[in-house]
Design a protein around this motif. Structure first.
Motif, PDB file in Angstrom:
ATOM      1  N   GLN A 112       0.831  -1.210   0.000  1.00  0.00           N
ATOM      2  CA  GLN A 112       0.000   0.000   0.000  1.00  0.00           C
ATOM      3  C   GLN A 112       0.863   1.256   0.000  1.00  0.00           C
ATOM      4  N   SER A 159       1.155   4.064  -3.028  1.00  0.00           N
ATOM      5  CA  SER A 159       0.846   5.459  -2.732  1.00  0.00           C
ATOM      6  C   SER A 159       2.042   6.380  -2.984  1.00  0.00           C
ATOM      7  N   ALA A 188       3.446  10.341   1.071  1.00  0.00           N
ATOM      8  CA  ALA A 188       2.409   9.303   1.021  1.00  0.00           C
ATOM      9  C   ALA A 188       1.806   9.048   2.406  1.00  0.00           C
ATOM     10  N   GLN A 235       1.611  15.309  -2.669  1.00  0.00           N
ATOM     11  CA  GLN A 235       0.221  14.910  -2.852  1.00  0.00           C
ATOM     12  C   GLN A 235      -0.630  15.125  -1.602  1.00  0.00           C
ATOM     13  N   SER A 236      -0.017  15.060  -0.403  1.00  0.00           N
ATOM     14  CA  SER A 236      -0.830  15.168   0.812  1.00  0.00           C
ATOM     15  C   SER A 236      -0.355  16.264   1.764  1.00  0.00           C
TER      16      SER A 236
END
Length: 189
Positions: free
Chosen positions: A28, A32, A61, A129-130
């Motif tokens: 995962q 990500s 991520a 991205q975050s």
């Protein structure tokens, strides 16, 4: 003062602990972060020295800054961090040295990082991205070629530029001496 753990030995544990705390499998996190499962596994086992770019992707991520991956998690700490207590880490790919200046703890909204980029070297960070931040780059010594998305800045000592981590950012040192600069990061989601 308790002894501080070097970022080189701390990073593998921090990546593993943060991945586990978030309930993420290696697969995962790899998906990500856009990093191979094998590479994350090698980092967690301390068998690979990750680059700044790679750590940035892994941290992003998980919603963590590079600084968070190179220091112990602390809920609250002293209001001062002496230079000898500031974690310092060298990127194995570029020789780029990153030193976390900010005292531990606090709300993590603002952090100060000191960077030394060797002569003739460059490093490019993908857009996050975050975990996003508005960064102010203050050049202390040397020269710095800074590209943020399509905008290029040529910094001389004393110059300050504002960039966002929502854009790809490239830092290059065209000079024959190291570029030393401060990054003041204001995090937001």
């Amino acid at each position: 003062m308790p002894p501080t753990t070097s970022p080189e030995s701390l990073i593998p544990r921090r990546v593993r602990d943060e991945r586990t705390r978030r309930g993420l499998t290696l697969d995962q996190l790899a998906a990500s972060a856009g990093v191979s499962r094998a590479m994350i596994s090698r980092i967690e086992r301390g068998q690979s020295s990750p680059t700044a770019v790679l750590l940035s992707k892994i941290g992003d991520a998980m919603g963590l800054s590079l600084s968070a991956l190179m220091s112990e998690p602390v809920a609250a700490g002293p209001e001062m961090r002496r230079m000898a207590q500031q974690p310092s880490w060298a990127d194995p790919a570029t020789g780029y040295i990153r030193r976390l200046v900010s005292p531990p703890g606090g709300d993590g909204e603002v952090e100060v990082v000191a960077v030394e980029l060797p002569a003739g070297r460059s490093v490019t960070f993908a857009a996050t991205q975050s975990l996003h931040s508005q960064d102010q780059i203050l050049l202390l010594e040397g020269r710095l070629h800074l590209r943020s998305a399509d905008t290029v800045y040529e910094l001389q000592p004393g110059d300050c530029a504002r960039i966002s981590t929502t854009e790809e950012n490239a830092f290059g040192n065209p000079a024959a001496v190291p570029a030393r600069y401060l990054v003041v990061k204001r995090h937001y989601r």
